[in-house]
Structures are given as structure tokens and as C-alpha cells.
Design an enzyme around this catalytic site. Structure first.
Site, PDB file in Angstrom:
ATOM      1  N   TYR A 122       7.992  -5.768  -3.601  1.00  0.00           N
ATOM      2  CA  TYR A 122       9.105  -5.322  -3.989  1.00  0.00           C
ATOM      3  C   TYR A 122      10.286  -5.349  -2.984  1.00  0.00           C
ATOM      4  CZ  TYR A 122      12.117  -0.898  -4.722  1.00  0.00           C
ATOM      5  OH  TYR A 122      13.218  -0.202  -5.046  1.00  0.00           O
ATOM      6  N   ILE A 123       9.968  -5.160  -1.695  1.00  0.00           N
ATOM      7  CA  ILE A 123      11.067  -5.351  -0.626  1.00  0.00           C
ATOM      8  C   ILE A 123      11.161  -6.674  -0.268  1.00  0.00           C
ATOM      9  CG2 ILE A 123      11.797  -4.584   1.565  1.00  0.00           C
ATOM     10  CD1 ILE A 123      10.104  -2.110   0.952  1.00  0.00           C
TER      11      ILE A 123
ATOM     12  N   ASN B 150      -0.853 -12.782  -1.261  1.00  0.00           N
ATOM     13  CA  ASN B 150      -2.309 -12.956  -2.086  1.00  0.00           C
ATOM     14  C   ASN B 150      -2.100 -12.360  -3.337  1.00  0.00           C
ATOM     15  OD1 ASN B 150      -2.191 -10.519  -1.390  1.00  0.00           O
ATOM     16  ND2 ASN B 150      -4.307 -10.526  -0.404  1.00  0.00           N
TER      17      ASN B 150
ATOM     18  N   SER C 289       7.595   2.384   8.771  1.00  0.00           N
ATOM     19  CA  SER C 289       7.764   3.290   7.814  1.00  0.00           C
ATOM     20  C   SER C 289       8.475   4.644   8.544  1.00  0.00           C
ATOM     21  CB  SER C 289       6.667   3.816   7.126  1.00  0.00           C
ATOM     22  OG  SER C 289       6.894   4.780   6.483  1.00  0.00           O
ATOM     23  N   ALA C 290       9.323   5.327   7.982  1.00  0.00           N
ATOM     24  CA  ALA C 290       9.411   6.848   8.492  1.00  0.00           C
ATOM     25  C   ALA C 290       8.247   7.781   8.392  1.00  0.00           C
ATOM     26  CB  ALA C 290      10.584   7.339   7.656  1.00  0.00           C
TER      27      ALA C 290
ATOM     28  N   TYR D 262      -2.674   5.380   5.485  1.00  0.00           N
ATOM     29  CA  TYR D 262      -1.725   4.682   5.398  1.00  0.00           C
ATOM     30  C   TYR D 262      -0.721   4.529   6.402  1.00  0.00           C
ATOM     31  CZ  TYR D 262       3.077   2.583   3.946  1.00  0.00           C
ATOM     32  OH  TYR D 262       4.101   2.009   3.977  1.00  0.00           O
TER      33      TYR D 262
ATOM     34  N   LYS E  22       0.523   2.208  10.083  1.00  0.00           N
ATOM     35  CA  LYS E  22       1.885   1.790  10.440  1.00  0.00           C
ATOM     36  C   LYS E  22       2.122   2.186  12.002  1.00  0.00           C
ATOM     37  CE  LYS E  22       3.359   0.134   6.674  1.00  0.00           C
ATOM     38  NZ  LYS E  22       3.510  -1.422   6.568  1.00  0.00           N
TER      39      LYS E  22
ATOM     40  N   PHE F 105      12.930   4.407   5.291  1.00  0.00           N
ATOM     41  CA  PHE F 105      13.093   5.646   4.614  1.00  0.00           C
ATOM     42  C   PHE F 105      12.587   5.324   3.140  1.00  0.00           C
ATOM     43  CE2 PHE F 105      13.621   8.663   7.985  1.00  0.00           C
ATOM     44  CZ  PHE F 105      13.661   7.652   8.843  1.00  0.00           C
TER      45      PHE F 105
ATOM     46  N   GLY G 256       0.214  17.008   1.868  1.00  0.00           N
ATOM     47  CA  GLY G 256       0.860  15.962   2.618  1.00  0.00           C
ATOM     48  C   GLY G 256       2.330  15.792   2.527  1.00  0.00           C
ATOM     49  N   ASP G 257       2.865  16.351   1.597  1.00  0.00           N
ATOM     50  CA  ASP G 257       4.466  16.259   1.443  1.00  0.00           C
ATOM     51  C   ASP G 257       5.198  17.165   2.729  1.00  0.00           C
ATOM     52  OD1 ASP G 257       4.734  14.203  -0.463  1.00  0.00           O
ATOM     53  OD2 ASP G 257       5.208  15.714  -1.907  1.00  0.00           O
TER      54      ASP G 257
HETATM   55  P1  NAD Z   1       4.551  -4.022  -2.191  1.00  0.00           P
HETATM   56  O1  NAD Z   1       3.092  -3.860  -2.346  1.00  0.00           O
HETATM   57  O2  NAD Z   1       5.282  -4.180  -3.348  1.00  0.00           O
HETATM   58  O3  NAD Z   1       4.736  -5.469  -1.216  1.00  0.00           O
HETATM   59  C1  NAD Z   1       3.533  -5.903  -0.482  1.00  0.00           C
HETATM   60  C2  NAD Z   1       3.342  -7.191  -0.482  1.00  0.00           C
HETATM   61  O4  NAD Z   1       2.150  -7.691   0.403  1.00  0.00           O
HETATM   62  C3  NAD Z   1       2.568  -7.547  -1.962  1.00  0.00           C
HETATM   63  O5  NAD Z   1       3.349  -8.536  -2.472  1.00  0.00           O
HETATM   64  C4  NAD Z   1       1.231  -7.642  -1.604  1.00  0.00           C
HETATM   65  O6  NAD Z   1       0.494  -8.610  -2.739  1.00  0.00           O
HETATM   66  C5  NAD Z   1       1.166  -8.397  -0.240  1.00  0.00           C
HETATM   67  N1  NAD Z   1      -0.112  -8.311   0.207  1.00  0.00           N
HETATM   68  C6  NAD Z   1      -1.025  -7.209   0.442  1.00  0.00           C
HETATM   69  N2  NAD Z   1      -1.933  -7.411   1.354  1.00  0.00           N
HETATM   70  C7  NAD Z   1      -1.853  -8.878   1.695  1.00  0.00           C
HETATM   71  C8  NAD Z   1      -2.721  -9.810   2.321  1.00  0.00           C
HETATM   72  N3  NAD Z   1      -3.936  -9.353   2.853  1.00  0.00           N
HETATM   73  N4  NAD Z   1      -2.233 -11.131   2.308  1.00  0.00           N
HETATM   74  C9  NAD Z   1      -0.985 -11.372   1.902  1.00  0.00           C
HETATM   75  N5  NAD Z   1      -0.225 -10.714   1.167  1.00  0.00           N
HETATM   76  C10 NAD Z   1      -0.730  -9.403   0.860  1.00  0.00           C
HETATM   77  O7  NAD Z   1       5.321  -3.316  -1.255  1.00  0.00           O
HETATM   78  P2  NAD Z   1       6.618  -2.974  -0.750  1.00  0.00           P
HETATM   79  O8  NAD Z   1       7.308  -1.620  -1.185  1.00  0.00           O
HETATM   80  O9  NAD Z   1       7.593  -4.352  -1.202  1.00  0.00           O
HETATM   81  O10 NAD Z   1       6.460  -3.048   0.723  1.00  0.00           O
HETATM   82  C11 NAD Z   1       6.414  -3.979   1.782  1.00  0.00           C
HETATM   83  C12 NAD Z   1       6.186  -3.372   3.001  1.00  0.00           C
HETATM   84  O11 NAD Z   1       7.157  -2.295   3.393  1.00  0.00           O
HETATM   85  C13 NAD Z   1       4.751  -2.917   3.020  1.00  0.00           C
HETATM   86  O12 NAD Z   1       4.064  -3.183   4.506  1.00  0.00           O
HETATM   87  C14 NAD Z   1       4.657  -1.473   2.977  1.00  0.00           C
HETATM   88  O13 NAD Z   1       3.828  -0.553   3.550  1.00  0.00           O
HETATM   89  C15 NAD Z   1       6.175  -1.231   3.698  1.00  0.00           C
HETATM   90  N6  NAD Z   1       6.858   0.194   3.337  1.00  0.00           N
HETATM   91  C16 NAD Z   1       7.300   0.224   1.893  1.00  0.00           C
HETATM   92  C17 NAD Z   1       7.846   1.586   1.760  1.00  0.00           C
HETATM   93  C18 NAD Z   1       8.066   1.675   0.330  1.00  0.00           C
HETATM   94  O14 NAD Z   1       8.379   3.106  -0.233  1.00  0.00           O
HETATM   95  N7  NAD Z   1       8.173   0.688  -0.676  1.00  0.00           N
HETATM   96  C19 NAD Z   1       8.138   2.234   2.724  1.00  0.00           C
HETATM   97  C20 NAD Z   1       7.884   2.115   3.943  1.00  0.00           C
HETATM   98  C21 NAD Z   1       7.215   0.977   4.377  1.00  0.00           C
HETATM   99  N1  UFG Z   2       7.578  13.498  -6.336  1.00  0.00           N
HETATM  100  C1  UFG Z   2       7.590  14.442  -7.517  1.00  0.00           C
HETATM  101  N2  UFG Z   2       6.825  13.919  -8.410  1.00  0.00           N
HETATM  102  C2  UFG Z   2       6.247  12.530  -8.530  1.00  0.00           C
HETATM  103  C3  UFG Z   2       6.499  11.716  -7.505  1.00  0.00           C
HETATM  104  C4  UFG Z   2       6.996  12.223  -6.311  1.00  0.00           C
HETATM  105  O1  UFG Z   2       8.055  15.421  -7.454  1.00  0.00           O
HETATM  106  O2  UFG Z   2       5.545  12.311  -9.559  1.00  0.00           O
HETATM  107  C5  UFG Z   2       8.454  13.727  -4.895  1.00  0.00           C
HETATM  108  C6  UFG Z   2       7.430  14.126  -3.898  1.00  0.00           C
HETATM  109  O3  UFG Z   2       6.908  15.273  -4.003  1.00  0.00           O
HETATM  110  C7  UFG Z   2       8.542  13.755  -2.957  1.00  0.00           C
HETATM  111  C8  UFG Z   2       9.851  12.963  -3.540  1.00  0.00           C
HETATM  112  O4  UFG Z   2       9.373  13.024  -4.705  1.00  0.00           O
HETATM  113  O5  UFG Z   2       9.113  14.962  -2.417  1.00  0.00           O
HETATM  114  C9  UFG Z   2       9.402  11.291  -3.008  1.00  0.00           C
HETATM  115  O6  UFG Z   2       8.198  10.898  -3.217  1.00  0.00           O
HETATM  116  P1  UFG Z   2       7.605   9.414  -3.181  1.00  0.00           P
HETATM  117  O7  UFG Z   2       6.192   9.605  -3.507  1.00  0.00           O
HETATM  118  O8  UFG Z   2       8.324   8.799  -4.008  1.00  0.00           O
HETATM  119  O9  UFG Z   2       7.765   9.161  -1.526  1.00  0.00           O
HETATM  120  P2  UFG Z   2       7.275   9.878  -0.459  1.00  0.00           P
HETATM  121  O10 UFG Z   2       8.730  10.258   0.624  1.00  0.00           O
HETATM  122  O11 UFG Z   2       5.999  10.644  -0.574  1.00  0.00           O
HETATM  123  O12 UFG Z   2       6.562   8.594   0.577  1.00  0.00           O
HETATM  124  C10 UFG Z   2       7.395   7.497   0.650  1.00  0.00           C
HETATM  125  C11 UFG Z   2       6.369   6.045   0.591  1.00  0.00           C
HETATM  126  C12 UFG Z   2       5.492   5.949   1.891  1.00  0.00           C
HETATM  127  C13 UFG Z   2       6.360   6.309   3.165  1.00  0.00           C
HETATM  128  C14 UFG Z   2       7.075   7.465   3.112  1.00  0.00           C
HETATM  129  C15 UFG Z   2       7.976   7.431   4.263  1.00  0.00           C
HETATM  130  O13 UFG Z   2       5.778   6.134  -0.626  1.00  0.00           O
HETATM  131  O14 UFG Z   2       4.887   4.677   1.679  1.00  0.00           O
HETATM  132  O15 UFG Z   2       7.997   7.665   1.965  1.00  0.00           O
HETATM  133  O16 UFG Z   2       8.744   6.482   4.301  1.00  0.00           O
HETATM  134  F1  UFG Z   2       5.275   6.354   4.021  1.00  0.00           F
END
Ligand code: NAD
Ligand code: UFG
Length: 342
Positions: A12-13, A33, A125-126, A150, A154, A179, A295-296
Site C-alpha cells: 500500500y504505502i 515477496n 510507526s506511531a 507488531y 517496530k 500515523f 489495546g486501543d
Molecule cells: P503492506 O502490507 O501493504 O506492504 C508491506 C509489503 O511488504 C507487502 O507488499 C508485502 O508483500 C511485503 N513483505 C512482507 N514481508 C516480506 C518479506 N519477507 N520479503 C519481501 N516482501 C515482504 O503494508 P503497508 O501499509 O504498505 O505498510 C508498509 C510498512 O509501513 C510496513 O512495514 C508497515 O508495518 C508500516 N506501517 C504501516 C502503517 C499502516 O497503517 N498502513 C502504519 C505504520 C507503519
Molecule cells: N475502528 C473502529 N471500527 C473498525 C476499525 C477501527 O471503530 O472496524 C476504530 C479503532 O477503534 C480506532 C480507529 O478506528 O479507534 C483506527 O483504527 P485502525 O485499526 O484503523 O488504526 P489503529 O490506530 O488501531 O492502528 C494503526 C495501524 C497500526 C499502527 C497504528 C499506529 O493499523 O499498524 O495505527 O500507527 F501501529
């Protein structure tokens, strides 16, 4: 122009960051992968930008494969997105999370050292601020006690990077603490594509909007916040991508270790997000109020001043933009990348 390796760049990112980098003239190599992504995302990145990506199907725990990628490309910097990220799954399968996330980091650091690559940005991550720090979170605060494996991966990976850079002062590291990324590229060609039932709020909302899920459960409306629902700092994924672009510009010019929050600096409640989504897109989101999710935290958001001061970066897009772009992506791709010929 420099060449950037995006480990986990099909996700995604990573895919949105690839668009920002390619549009700015960088060459992009992706190693993924496809554990949680599809090569189709990379083809769409190429469509959006009219530029080519060098794509490797590779497990980033495989040192030999990484060494080959470093041999075949002259990499100036790495962005490390590769990891598993589902919080609930990490509680059920902690060993899988520690194994995948820590090993990708160690393998990247080992093979970078062998290849003489000295610059890396890391997707942190935050969540590393834990439960104790006051809001808004500042980069100078200590890492806290994480609420799930998780989050611990981080925090541990941040420590690993700091130790590696201390031992080798020629290694430059930028830790980016994201965030809550939401939204999609405005073309609707790339976006967030969760497998199964979404854990995160925005993909759940878009799946209710399109009729794949019946009803959103709002986790708790009795928090001590402005409307009783949780507050988060939701950042448009294209703003986040542009934060990486600025951080790449920075790391190519500076050495050492820096930490940056990437957020808007403003909390938004679950209720506000859902109501904005409805207003902007003209759709109704059926919802019920349920109990709190374990955990929220009630509310957290970034102090984003450091990224503005040192990177010249701040968010440009609104919550309404993110809601519109997320819905545009979902409507155009009801099943995400699945069902698309690859
Ligand atoms: P995502 O799952 O869409 O992207 C992660 C990618 O890593 C995927 O394409 C997956 O196939 C790949 N991957 C996983 N393990 C692998 C491995 N061993 N070898 C090669 N590729 C591998 O997730 P995202 O939302 O794009 O997140 C990207 C990064 O940002 C992650 O490290 C995630 O933990 C971090 N992050 C995401 C969020 C969020 O809310 N999306 C918030 C904070 C941090
Ligand atoms: N929420 C709902 N209903 C749902 C899903 C989420 O009410 O079906 C609420 C949660 O309780 C929370 C808010 O929406 O209050 C956001 O929840 P998310 O699951 O979208 O995000 P989080 O803040 O829990 O966690 C995210 C990422 C984690 C990361 C974290 C801090 O999923 O990977 O932000 O960066 F670690």
C-alpha cells in the site's frame, strides 16, 4: 538521478511512494515477496507514471537474493517497507511476526554492508510511543511499552538501526513514524487492498459502502474524547509518499540517524471520519456502536513540526480528499487487485 530500492514496495504505502519517486525522476527497484500484495500494483504504478520499475519477486530475508539485487543495480538508498502489519494477527502469531519483520531488517543491513550501500529509510510507526507518552507525540520522547508484538517488532527494529548506525558512522538511517495512512492515489488505480476482513477503519468503511460488509462496528463511544470515539491522526497516503520523497532528498545529503513523525498534527475521531466519508461521497455507512477494542488508546496524534523544519514537508491533503480518494479506489476495484489478470 539516484536509484532507490523499495523493499516491500508493492504494498500500500510502497506503491504510492514509488509513484512519488518516479514522478520526481528517481529510478525505482522493488523487491517484494507478495505476502500481502500483488505485482499488479507495480504495473499500475508504471501506468500512472509512464515509467518503468525494476521488479524482483524476492523474500527480503534471503541474503543471496538481496545480494543479487544489489549486484544488478547501483542502489543509492533503500526504503524498508517489507513487513507484516496486522496487529491482531501479531498477537495470535507472534513468532511469525518477529521472524519476518526482524529478519528482513537484519538481512537488509547485512547485504547493504556487503554492497557498500549506506542509506536507509525505515517504515516505523506511531505505535512505538506506547501507552505512557503524553499527546501529541514528539520525536524526543522515549519509546514506550508497546501493546502488541507488531509494535514491539517496530520498537526493536528502531533499536537495531540505532545500534548499527552507532557502530558504523558511515551508515545513515531515517526512522519514519507513520500515523494512520488512509486514502489512495487520485487516479483510483492503486490503493489499500486488505486480505479478508479489514482490521483498519477506512478499508472497513469503504467495504460497507460498496456492500461487501453489512455494518461498521465503532469500537467504543465512551472514551474521554470530544465525541466519545477514539481520535487518530489520519494522513493521506499521497502526503505520506511525499514525506518519503523529502526524506530521500534529506538522506542523500546528510548522515547520522534521524527520526521523523509523519502525521497531520490533528486528531480526528472515528465519528468525524465516518461522517466526512458520508458527506463527501453521498453514501450512508450503516454503523453500530460496540465495545472498546482491546489495546486501543483513546487518542493520539503527531507533533509534525520537525518534519516541517528539517524536511520542508507538511501534509497538503484534507480528510475529505482522503475519503473521496479511498472511495474512488474501492468503487473502481471492488475486489482490489484480485481477479485482475497478472
Ligand atoms: P503492506 O502490507 O501493504 O506492504 C508491506 C509489503 O511488504 C507487502 O507488499 C508485502 O508483500 C511485503 N513483505 C512482507 N514481508 C516480506 C518479506 N519477507 N520479503 C519481501 N516482501 C515482504 O503494508 P503497508 O501499509 O504498505 O505498510 C508498509 C510498512 O509501513 C510496513 O512495514 C508497515 O508495518 C508500516 N506501517 C504501516 C502503517 C499502516 O497503517 N498502513 C502504519 C505504520 C507503519
Ligand atoms: N475502528 C473502529 N471500527 C473498525 C476499525 C477501527 O471503530 O472496524 C476504530 C479503532 O477503534 C480506532 C480507529 O478506528 O479507534 C483506527 O483504527 P485502525 O485499526 O484503523 O488504526 P489503529 O490506530 O488501531 O492502528 C494503526 C495501524 C497500526 C499502527 C497504528 C499506529 O493499523 O499498524 O495505527 O500507527 F501501529
Amino acid at each position: 538521478m539516484a536509484t532507490i530500492l523499495l523493499a516491500g514496495g508493492a504494498g500500500y504505502i510502497g506503491s504510492h511512494t514509488a509513484v512519488a519517486l518516479l514522478n520526481a525522476g528517481y529510478d525505482v527497484v522493488i523487491a517484494d515477496n507478495f505476502a500481502n500484495s500483488s505485482p499488479e500494483a507495480v504495473r499500475r504504478v508504471e501506468r500512472i507514471t509512464g515509467k518503468q520499475v525494476r521488479l524482483y519477486e524476492a523474500d527480503c530475508r534471503d541474503n543471496a537474493r538481496l545480494a543479487q539485487i544489489f549486484r544488478e543495480n547501483s542502489i543509492d538508498a533503500v526504503i524498508h517497507f517489507a513487513g507484516l502489519k496486522a496487529v491482531g494477527e501479531s498477537v495470535a502469531y507472534p513468532v511469525r511476526y518477529y521472524r519476518n519483520n526482524i529478519d528482513t531488517t537484519l538481512s537488509l543491513l547485512e547485504t547493504m554492508a556487503d554492497a557498500g550501500v549506506k542509506r536507509i529509510l525505515f517504515s516505523s510507526s506511531a505505535t512505538v510511543y506506547g501507552e505512557e507518552n503524553p499527546i501529541p507525540y514528539l520525536e524526543t520522547m522515549p519509546r514506550g511499552v508497546c501493546t502488541n508484538p507488531y509494535g514491539w517488532t517496530k520498537a526493536m527494529m528502531e533499536q537495531i538501526f540505532e545500534d548499527a548506525a552507532k557502530a558504523d558512522p558511515s551508515l545513515s538511517v531515517v526512522l519514519l513514524r507513520y500515523f494512520n495512512p488512509i486514502g489512495a492515489h487520485p487516479s483510483g488505480l492503486i490503493g489499500e487492498d486488505p486480505q479478508g476482513i479489514p482490521n483498519n477503519l477506512m478499508p472497513y468503511v469503504t467495504q460497507v459502502a460498496i456492500g461487501k460488509r453489512e455494518c461498521l462496528t465503532v469500537f467504543g463511544n465512551d472514551y474521554d474524547t470530544k465525541d466519545g470515539t477514539c481520535g487518530r491522526d489520519y494522513i493521506h497516503v499521497m502526503d505520506l509518499a511525499e514525506g518519503h520523497l523529502k526524506a530521500i532528498g534529506y538522506i542523500l545529503q546528510h548522515s547520522g540517524v534521524e527520526v521523523f513523525n509523519l502525521g497531520t498534527g490533528t486528531p480526528v475521531s472515528v465519528k468525524e471520519l465516518v461522517e466526512t466519508f458520508e458527506a463527501v461521497n453521498g453514501v450512508q455507512i450503516r454503523r453500530i456502536y460496540g465495545g472498546r477494542r482491546a489495546g486501543d488508546l483513546p487518542e493520539y496524534y503527531a507533533n509534525a513540526d520537525k518534519a516541517l523544519a528539517m524536511l520542508g514537508w507538511k501534509t497538503e491533503r484534507s480528510l475529505a480528499d482522503a475519503c473521496r480518494d479511498a472511495w474512488n479506489w474501492q468503487k473502481q476495484n471492488p475486489n482490489g487487485y484480485r481477479g485482475v489478470e497478472t
